[in-house]
Design a protein around this motif. Structure first.
Motif, short mmCIF file in Angstrom:
data_model
loop_
_atom_site.label_atom_id
_atom_site.label_comp_id
_atom_site.label_asym_id
_atom_site.label_seq_id
_atom_site.Cartn_x
_atom_site.Cartn_y
_atom_site.Cartn_z
N MET A 56 0.82 -1.18 0.00
CA MET A 56 0.00 0.00 0.00
C MET A 56 0.87 1.26 0.00
O MET A 56 0.50 2.24 -0.61
N VAL A 57 2.01 1.22 0.68
CA VAL A 57 2.91 2.36 0.74
C VAL A 57 3.39 2.77 -0.65
O VAL A 57 3.38 3.96 -0.98
N PRO A 58 3.79 1.81 -1.54
CA PRO A 58 4.25 2.22 -2.87
C PRO A 58 3.15 2.92 -3.67
O PRO A 58 3.41 3.89 -4.38
N LEU A 59 1.93 2.41 -3.56
CA LEU A 59 0.81 3.00 -4.30
C LEU A 59 0.52 4.41 -3.81
O LEU A 59 0.32 5.33 -4.62
N ILE A 60 0.55 4.62 -2.51
CA ILE A 60 0.35 5.95 -1.94
C ILE A 60 1.46 6.89 -2.39
O ILE A 60 1.21 8.04 -2.77
N GLY A 61 2.70 6.41 -2.38
CA GLY A 61 3.83 7.21 -2.85
C GLY A 61 3.69 7.60 -4.31
O GLY A 61 4.00 8.74 -4.69
N LEU A 62 3.23 6.66 -5.14
CA LEU A 62 3.04 6.95 -6.56
C LEU A 62 1.98 8.03 -6.75
O LEU A 62 2.17 8.97 -7.53
N ILE A 63 0.88 7.92 -6.03
CA ILE A 63 -0.21 8.90 -6.14
C ILE A 63 0.27 10.28 -5.68
O ILE A 63 0.02 11.29 -6.35
N ILE A 64 0.97 10.32 -4.56
CA ILE A 64 1.50 11.60 -4.06
C ILE A 64 2.48 12.19 -5.07
O ILE A 64 2.45 13.40 -5.35
N GLY A 65 3.33 11.36 -5.64
CA GLY A 65 4.29 11.83 -6.63
C GLY A 65 3.62 12.40 -7.87
O GLY A 65 4.04 13.44 -8.40
N ILE A 66 2.58 11.74 -8.34
CA ILE A 66 1.85 12.23 -9.51
C ILE A 66 1.19 13.57 -9.20
O ILE A 66 1.27 14.52 -10.00
N ILE A 67 0.56 13.67 -8.04
CA ILE A 67 -0.09 14.93 -7.65
C ILE A 67 0.94 16.06 -7.55
O ILE A 67 0.72 17.16 -8.06
N LEU A 68 2.07 15.81 -6.89
CA LEU A 68 3.11 16.82 -6.77
C LEU A 68 3.67 17.20 -8.14
O LEU A 68 3.96 18.38 -8.40
N GLY A 69 3.83 16.23 -9.01
CA GLY A 69 4.34 16.50 -10.35
C GLY A 69 3.40 17.37 -11.17
O GLY A 69 3.85 18.20 -11.96
N VAL A 70 2.10 17.20 -10.97
CA VAL A 70 1.13 18.02 -11.69
C VAL A 70 1.05 19.42 -11.09
O VAL A 70 0.98 20.41 -11.82
N LEU A 71 1.06 19.50 -9.77
CA LEU A 71 0.92 20.79 -9.10
C LEU A 71 2.19 21.62 -9.12
O LEU A 71 2.12 22.86 -9.11
N LEU A 72 3.34 20.98 -9.11
CA LEU A 72 4.62 21.69 -9.07
C LEU A 72 5.47 21.34 -10.29
O LEU A 72 6.49 20.64 -10.18
N PRO A 73 5.06 21.78 -11.47
CA PRO A 73 5.83 21.40 -12.65
C PRO A 73 7.24 22.00 -12.62
O PRO A 73 7.42 23.18 -12.31
N ILE A 74 8.22 21.18 -12.91
CA ILE A 74 9.62 21.60 -12.93
C ILE A 74 10.14 21.39 -14.34
O ILE A 74 10.00 20.30 -14.91
N ASN A 75 10.73 22.40 -14.90
CA ASN A 75 11.29 22.31 -16.25
C ASN A 75 12.79 22.02 -16.16
O ASN A 75 13.53 22.77 -15.55
N LEU A 76 13.18 20.91 -16.77
CA LEU A 76 14.59 20.53 -16.80
C LEU A 76 15.13 20.73 -18.21
O LEU A 76 14.40 20.59 -19.18
N PRO A 77 16.41 21.05 -18.33
CA PRO A 77 17.01 21.17 -19.67
C PRO A 77 16.89 19.85 -20.43
O PRO A 77 16.93 18.77 -19.84
N SER A 78 16.76 19.93 -21.72
CA SER A 78 16.60 18.72 -22.52
C SER A 78 17.82 17.81 -22.46
O SER A 78 17.71 16.62 -22.74
N SER A 79 18.97 18.36 -22.09
CA SER A 79 20.17 17.52 -21.99
C SER A 79 20.06 16.50 -20.86
O SER A 79 20.77 15.50 -20.85
N TYR A 80 19.16 16.73 -19.91
CA TYR A 80 18.95 15.79 -18.80
C TYR A 80 17.84 14.78 -19.07
O TYR A 80 17.56 13.93 -18.24
N SER A 81 17.21 14.87 -20.22
CA SER A 81 16.03 14.04 -20.49
C SER A 81 16.35 12.54 -20.46
O SER A 81 15.56 11.75 -19.92
N SER A 82 17.48 12.12 -20.99
CA SER A 82 17.79 10.68 -20.98
C SER A 82 18.05 10.20 -19.56
O SER A 82 17.65 9.09 -19.19
N TYR A 83 18.68 11.02 -18.74
CA TYR A 83 18.94 10.63 -17.35
C TYR A 83 17.63 10.52 -16.57
O TYR A 83 17.42 9.56 -15.83
N MET A 84 16.79 11.51 -16.74
CA MET A 84 15.52 11.52 -15.99
C MET A 84 14.59 10.40 -16.45
O MET A 84 13.93 9.78 -15.64
N SER A 85 14.54 10.16 -17.75
CA SER A 85 13.64 9.11 -18.23
C SER A 85 14.05 7.75 -17.70
O SER A 85 13.20 6.96 -17.28
#
Length: 130
Positions: A1-30
């Motif tokens: 249950m903890v992983p599912l809650i963490g995933l949901i919190i992460g998705i919500i934070l990602g939508v509410l707090l969008p962070i723009n990273l340089p495209s040079s970091y895209s392969s690392y982040m993906s």
């Protein structure tokens, strides 16, 4: 249950707090995100199997992400697409974990349905005798 809650919190934070990273970091982040998703699906799988351990989940979550991003960086420095190894490995494990999770859920539903039918049969049999 903890992983599912963490995933949901992460998705919500990602939508509410969008962070723009340089495209040079895209392969690392993906690759790091793929590694984290692998850990989340593995955590959900182990939770369904009754084997979940928070310490193992957290160490795997961050360890996989750092290792995958490090491999992507090393590959960039060597001009070799090493990140593909992480993509193939974590992608395959994601599908494998999902398949196991699906089977566990279906088996749990079947067991509940069977138990419910047995309980109804027993209670129905008692009524006939009375």
């Amino acid at each position: 249950m903890v992983p599912l809650i963490g995933l949901i919190i992460g998705i919500i934070l990602g939508v509410l707090l969008p962070i723009n990273l340089p495209s040079s970091y895209s392969s690392y982040m993906s690759v790091a995100i793929l590694a984290c998703l692998d850990s989340v699906f593995g955590g959900i799988r182990s939770s369904l199997e009754g084997k979940f351990d928070t310490d193992i989940f957290i160490s795997g979550f961050f360890g996989n992400a750092v290792l995958a991003a490090g491999l992507a960086y090393l590959g960039d420095r060597l001009n070799v697409p090493i990140y593909l190894a992480a993509v193939i490995t974590f992608g395959g494990r994601l599908f494998q974990n999902f398949a196991v999770m699906r089977r566990e859920i279906i088996q749990n539903l079947r067991d509940r349905k069977k138990k419910k039918a047995e309980d109804e049969e027993r209670s129905g049999g008692d009524r006939d005798e009375a």
